[in-house]
Design a protein around this motif. Structure first.
Motif, PDB file in Angstrom:
ATOM      1  N   CYS A 123       0.971  -1.713   0.304  1.00  0.00           N
ATOM      2  CA  CYS A 123       0.354  -0.136  -0.293  1.00  0.00           C
ATOM      3  C   CYS A 123       1.335   1.556  -0.009  1.00  0.00           C
ATOM      4  CB  CYS A 123      -0.587   0.064   0.832  1.00  0.00           C
ATOM      5  SG  CYS A 123      -2.195  -1.281   1.017  1.00  0.00           S
ATOM      6  N   GLY A 124       2.514   1.158  -0.365  1.00  0.00           N
ATOM      7  CA  GLY A 124       3.173   2.216  -0.337  1.00  0.00           C
ATOM      8  C   GLY A 124       3.475   3.584   0.856  1.00  0.00           C
ATOM      9  N   ILE A 125       3.318   2.534   2.113  1.00  0.00           N
ATOM     10  CA  ILE A 125       3.660   2.766   3.182  1.00  0.00           C
ATOM     11  C   ILE A 125       5.006   3.191   3.913  1.00  0.00           C
ATOM     12  CG2 ILE A 125       2.437   3.294   5.915  1.00  0.00           C
ATOM     13  CD1 ILE A 125       0.253   3.461   4.063  1.00  0.00           C
ATOM     14  N   ARG A 126       5.016   3.994   4.839  1.00  0.00           N
ATOM     15  CA  ARG A 126       6.511   4.435   4.815  1.00  0.00           C
ATOM     16  C   ARG A 126       6.643   3.334   6.207  1.00  0.00           C
ATOM     17  NH1 ARG A 126       9.047   9.564   5.860  1.00  0.00           N
ATOM     18  NH2 ARG A 126       7.661   9.161   7.590  1.00  0.00           N
ATOM     19  N   ALA A 127       6.993   2.244   6.241  1.00  0.00           N
ATOM     20  CA  ALA A 127       7.031   1.429   8.037  1.00  0.00           C
ATOM     21  C   ALA A 127       8.139   1.180   7.673  1.00  0.00           C
ATOM     22  CB  ALA A 127       6.402   0.294   7.628  1.00  0.00           C
ATOM     23  N   ARG A 128       9.047   1.123   9.291  1.00  0.00           N
ATOM     24  CA  ARG A 128       9.892   0.145   9.508  1.00  0.00           C
ATOM     25  C   ARG A 128       9.847  -1.094  10.251  1.00  0.00           C
ATOM     26  NH1 ARG A 128      14.533   4.066  12.126  1.00  0.00           N
ATOM     27  NH2 ARG A 128      15.000   2.138  12.895  1.00  0.00           N
ATOM     28  N   ILE A 129      10.044  -1.843  10.012  1.00  0.00           N
ATOM     29  CA  ILE A 129      10.497  -3.239  11.303  1.00  0.00           C
ATOM     30  C   ILE A 129      11.565  -4.008  11.851  1.00  0.00           C
ATOM     31  CG2 ILE A 129      10.071  -4.696   8.895  1.00  0.00           C
ATOM     32  CD1 ILE A 129       8.804  -7.051  10.644  1.00  0.00           C
ATOM     33  N   ILE A 130      11.438  -3.993  13.217  1.00  0.00           N
ATOM     34  CA  ILE A 130      12.604  -4.788  13.607  1.00  0.00           C
ATOM     35  C   ILE A 130      12.773  -6.046  14.756  1.00  0.00           C
ATOM     36  CG2 ILE A 130      12.882  -1.543  14.262  1.00  0.00           C
ATOM     37  CD1 ILE A 130      11.763  -2.218  17.304  1.00  0.00           C
ATOM     38  N   ASP A 131      12.952  -6.452  14.574  1.00  0.00           N
ATOM     39  CA  ASP A 131      13.604  -7.436  15.407  1.00  0.00           C
ATOM     40  C   ASP A 131      14.355  -7.435  16.184  1.00  0.00           C
ATOM     41  OD1 ASP A 131      11.293 -10.409  15.172  1.00  0.00           O
ATOM     42  OD2 ASP A 131      13.550 -10.773  16.321  1.00  0.00           O
ATOM     43  N   LYS A 132      14.775  -8.333  18.182  1.00  0.00           N
ATOM     44  CA  LYS A 132      16.082  -8.574  18.542  1.00  0.00           C
ATOM     45  C   LYS A 132      16.768  -9.433  18.129  1.00  0.00           C
ATOM     46  CE  LYS A 132      13.252 -11.574  22.102  1.00  0.00           C
ATOM     47  NZ  LYS A 132      13.309 -11.607  23.132  1.00  0.00           N
ATOM     48  N   ARG A 133      16.305 -10.751  17.413  1.00  0.00           N
ATOM     49  CA  ARG A 133      16.979 -11.683  17.073  1.00  0.00           C
ATOM     50  C   ARG A 133      18.036 -11.179  15.511  1.00  0.00           C
ATOM     51  NH1 ARG A 133      16.471 -13.661  21.417  1.00  0.00           N
ATOM     52  NH2 ARG A 133      14.781 -14.932  21.895  1.00  0.00           N
ATOM     53  N   GLY A 134      18.725 -11.886  15.494  1.00  0.00           N
ATOM     54  CA  GLY A 134      20.084 -11.526  15.047  1.00  0.00           C
ATOM     55  C   GLY A 134      19.686 -11.983  13.319  1.00  0.00           C
ATOM     56  N   THR A 135      19.007 -12.699  13.636  1.00  0.00           N
ATOM     57  CA  THR A 135      18.471 -14.237  12.323  1.00  0.00           C
ATOM     58  C   THR A 135      17.399 -14.195  12.441  1.00  0.00           C
ATOM     59  OG1 THR A 135      19.023 -16.063  13.387  1.00  0.00           O
ATOM     60  CG2 THR A 135      21.264 -15.525  12.426  1.00  0.00           C
ATOM     61  N   LYS A 136      16.676 -14.859  10.943  1.00  0.00           N
ATOM     62  CA  LYS A 136      15.323 -15.649  10.817  1.00  0.00           C
ATOM     63  C   LYS A 136      15.235 -16.345  11.446  1.00  0.00           C
ATOM     64  CE  LYS A 136      14.126 -16.962   6.213  1.00  0.00           C
ATOM     65  NZ  LYS A 136      14.842 -18.623   7.085  1.00  0.00           N
ATOM     66  N   ILE A 137      14.229 -17.025  11.353  1.00  0.00           N
ATOM     67  CA  ILE A 137      14.004 -18.745  12.477  1.00  0.00           C
ATOM     68  C   ILE A 137      14.455 -19.316  10.721  1.00  0.00           C
ATOM     69  CG2 ILE A 137      12.578 -20.321  12.142  1.00  0.00           C
ATOM     70  CD1 ILE A 137      11.050 -18.847  13.619  1.00  0.00           C
ATOM     71  N   PHE A 138      15.632 -20.145  11.125  1.00  0.00           N
ATOM     72  CA  PHE A 138      15.678 -21.404  10.016  1.00  0.00           C
ATOM     73  C   PHE A 138      15.151 -22.765  10.126  1.00  0.00           C
ATOM     74  CE2 PHE A 138      19.062 -18.250  10.521  1.00  0.00           C
ATOM     75  CZ  PHE A 138      19.300 -18.072   8.620  1.00  0.00           C
ATOM     76  N   ASN A 139      14.723 -23.491  11.194  1.00  0.00           N
ATOM     77  CA  ASN A 139      13.862 -24.566  10.784  1.00  0.00           C
ATOM     78  C   ASN A 139      13.174 -24.963  12.415  1.00  0.00           C
ATOM     79  OD1 ASN A 139      16.318 -24.606  12.969  1.00  0.00           O
ATOM     80  ND2 ASN A 139      17.262 -26.545  11.755  1.00  0.00           N
ATOM     81  N   GLY A 140      12.467 -25.587  12.164  1.00  0.00           N
ATOM     82  CA  GLY A 140      11.315 -26.135  13.387  1.00  0.00           C
ATOM     83  C   GLY A 140      10.167 -24.853  13.210  1.00  0.00           C
ATOM     84  N   GLN A 141       9.536 -25.031  14.329  1.00  0.00           N
ATOM     85  CA  GLN A 141       9.113 -24.262  14.618  1.00  0.00           C
ATOM     86  C   GLN A 141       7.844 -24.505  14.072  1.00  0.00           C
ATOM     87  OE1 GLN A 141      10.481 -20.846  16.992  1.00  0.00           O
ATOM     88  NE2 GLN A 141       8.708 -19.779  17.342  1.00  0.00           N
TER      89      GLN A 141
END
Ligand code: FAD
Length: 671
Positions: A29-47
């Motif tokens: 929708c062309g919105i100015r947004a930021r997304i932050i996460d405390k972890r250094g990486t995304k999930i790679f397996n499981g969950q």
């Protein structure tokens, strides 16, 4: 937008499935947004791994369901295994995993890491929004007095950027011999590390930068321990049980015959196992860890090992044998069934996903419902920011999604009890669980678990009868006709399209090039509203006259279409008109329809992707769309769809004044 800029329209905290879904809407929708996460990486397996058919429909509307469909394991049959009269487990039933014909997709499984990858790729393709990792909020100040003033930035957040040192989670307590990766450090039986990370960062001279930003809106998608929820002082209400479940992702070596089926196995007295066949030869086992119940004391997580989880599974499926050489991931869970009392603060700061509901993972709902919260919310915030809708629609986030969360908890409560209990020996065994009741719950639960049963209550954007027009603050926000009656349309005109539910999909052909499409494929998640004109049998002159009259009303310069479309933008940029007629394709021309149904642009000529027909295709049969949607071809009707494909209003072809009133209830006039 780069870190350092001090103002942003939307700040999303947490880049799990809910946060990434919210970011995806902002990107589209062309919105100015930021997304932050405390972890250094995304999930790679499981969950999380299970994807409902509704989630696949949503992914398709963003253009990446095909990647999931290709890589995932498709779930087609559920086998129920119960003890026989001698106490030996045997297969008692087979049922379809997804109820046939409820969706064009069936349930699939694919691990959360891949799902996150598809979101990240999609964000990259459509925007410059990237997940800022190793960043977490430290302080939040909210100026409530500015909440209703649309152009203000009432939210001040201080962000801490972590150094490499703090980024790597402490897995030292993991007791895993074979698994490449264990999920205990993310599990809810481990303490939340947010405060610890912030403390360590404050004592570390090498810590990265700290910045303060101002935001118009904030979405807390920061999981079950949500920092955002804590700042707002909101609590999750419900139970935290003593039950602990182990989860093991392995390539099984076994003689159990249904290992590639989804199975619910109840043994006579050695617990239960859920088997979920996965991609890449993997199989997930969910096992209730009866030996590690807390019983009031603190659970010692070092008790839980993959070997111990496996041993529990071995006892349940005996005399069959199961072991493994390769374990991909494992974790343990404590089951809690809780819902947040509030989903937003003044419709400026919102909570979504695990931040507002937690439950057991066995029904495969967590990731789906979390993403669907953000799917419900994202377009609403974007419409307000883009000046299309007024803030009243934001109240519908809580009224729509809190009820879903409550339904989910009720479903999970019932399902977990039936799954965890010991099977009854006979009808006199009241302490045991009836396997008939379990099968019944499984079958009924399948509809709920598909995600397509969601039915939003009446509100400013759902024009139907019902009590839910009362919003959380007691205001009746429903739209009224001049005579004081509520705008509720006439839902009887489309028997199988339900106001408040998502638009079902059937095959139709493009009038201009004869190509068959599933109609849902036309309903892209791009923030636009849609009016579907079921034009009926336009070969009949009187029916075509009604359609031409409709075209004239819509094309009038003072029509609601023009009033809500910003000058200088194309007439379908806010509300798109899609037509399905039922006359033979070969006896009808695109140009028989009023121009507004296939608008013309100087640069691209006529739009050939707006008019469809319910007719026989050359290669893919007949969709029988009118019959399936329950629309009389002699009458036709109009259907308004929200940007998330949920039905907002159904009415007569002549009801243009009522549609206009429906939109006037929440849209901002642009001319
Ligand atoms: P999450 O996926 O928890 O994402 C939250 C994100 O926020 C994380 O990336 C986290 O790093 C980040 N974050 C948290 N706090 C902060 C902060 N203060 N600042 C910045 N970032 C922050 N569901 C199933 O359906 N099936 C399963 O088998 C299953 N297994 C699971 C196993 C484990 C160990 C866990 C924890 C969950 C499991 N779930 C399962 C549940 C499912 O993963 C969740 O329901 C789903 O991930 C919820 O999505 P979410 O985006 O709301 O939260």
């Amino acid at each position: 937008m780069a870190p350092g800029d001090s103002k942003i329209d939307v700040l999303i905290v947490g880049a799990g499935p809910a946060g990434l879904m919210a970011a995806t809407w902002m990107a589209r929708c062309g919105i100015r947004a930021r997304i932050i996460d405390k972890r250094g990486t995304k999930i790679f397996n499981g969950q999380a791994d299970g994807l409902q058919c509704r989630t696949l429909e949503i992914f398709d509307s963003f253009g990446f369901a095909d990647r999931v469909w290709k890589e995932s394991n498709h779930m087609l049959e559920i086998c129920l295994w119960n003890p026989d009269a001698d106490g030996n487990i045997r297969r008692s039933d087979r049922i379809p995993d997804t109820i046939p014909k409820i969706s064009r997709f069936q349930q699939v499984v694919l691990h959360q890491g891949r799902i996150e990858r598809f979101f990240l790729d999609s964000l990259k393709e459509h925007s410059d929004i990237t997940v800022e990792r190793g960043v977490l909020p430290e302080a939040l100040i909210f100026d409530e007095s500015l909440a209703e003033d649309v152009d203000t930035y009432p939210i001040d957040v201080t962000l801490q950027h972590l150094s490499e040192e703090e980024l790597n989670p402490d897995q030292s307590q993991a007791t895993n011999g074979t698994a490449k990766s264990d999920g205990l450090f993310r599990s809810n039986i481990s303490a939340d590390d947010t405060d610890d990370l912030l403390n360590r960062a404050s004592q570390n001279a090498k810590t990265g930068t700290r910045e303060t930003i101002k935001a118009k809106y904030m979405i807390g998608c920061d999981g079950a321990h949500s920092w955002t929820r804590r700042q707002l002082g909101y609590k999750l209400e419900g139970e935290q049980t003593d039950y602990v479940w182990g989860v093991l992702d392995i390539i099984p070596i076994t003689d159990f015959p249904d290992i590639r089926m989804r199975c619910a196995i109840h043994s006579a007295s050695s617990g239960s196992v859920m088997v979920i066949p996965r991609e890449n030869k993997l199989v997930r086992l969910y096992i209730q860890m009866t030996t590690t119940e807390r019983g009031g004391g603190k659970l010692d997580r070092s008790n839980i090992t993959p070997q111990m989880i496996l041993e529990c599974a071995q006892k349940t499926i005996a005399p069959y044998k199961i072991t493994y050489d390769y374990c991909d991931w494992w974790t343990a869970y404590q089951i809690g069934q809780r819902v947040g009392s509030e989903f937003s603060k003044n419709e400026r700061i919102f909570l979504a996903g695990d931040a507002v509901h937690t439950h057991s993972p066995k029904a495969g709902q967590g990731m789906n419902v979390s993403m669907q919260d953000a799917y419900n919310l994202g377009w609403k915030i974007a419409s307000v920011l883009n000046g299309t809708a007024n803030r009243s629609i934001l109240k519908t986030y809580q009224s729509e999604r809190r009820r879903i969360a409550q339904d989910l908890i009720a479903f999970d409560h019932k399902f977990s009890r039936l799954f965890s209990g010991r099977p009854a020996k006979d009808v006199m065994d009241e302490a045991g669980i009836s396997m008939e009741e379990f099968k019944d719950a499984f079958e009924k639960g399948n509809m709920f678990a598909s995600g397509v049963a969601v039915n939003y209550g009446a509100s400013v954007i759902v024009a139907k009868d019902g009590d839910a027009a009362e919003q959380g603050d007691g205001t009746d926000v429903s739209v009224k006709n001049p005579n004081g009656a509520r705008v509720i349309g006439n839902a009887k005109l489309a028997r199988n399209i339900k106001t408040g539910m998502r638009m079902p999909s059937f095959q139709v052909l493009n009038q201009a090039d004869a190509r068959p499409w599933q109609f849902q494929e036309m309903l892209k998640s791009d923030g636009r509203w849609r009016i579907v004109v079921f034009a009926g049998d336009v070969a009949n002159a009187s029916q075509m006259k009604r359609i031409k009259n409709l075209g004239s009303s819509l094309a009038a310069k003072d029509s609601f279409l023009y009033r809500f479309t910003p000058p200088g933008t194309s007439i379908d940029s806010i509300i798109e008109i899609l037509t399905i007629h039922s006359s033979p394709r070969s006896e009808t021309e695109l140009f028989d329809f009023p121009d507004i149904f296939h608008p013309y642009s100087e640069k691209e000529g006529w739009d050939y992707w707006k008019v469809y027909v319910d007719d026989m295709s050359y290669h893919e049969g007949h969709g029988h769309a009118y019959e399936n949607y329950g629309v009389d071809p002699g009458k036709g009707c109009l259907v308004v769809l929200r940007p998330d494909q949920y039905v907002g209003w159904i009415g007569e072809i002549e009801d243009v004044a009522e549609i206009a009133r429906y939109f006037e209830g929440f849209m901002v006039q642009r001319t």
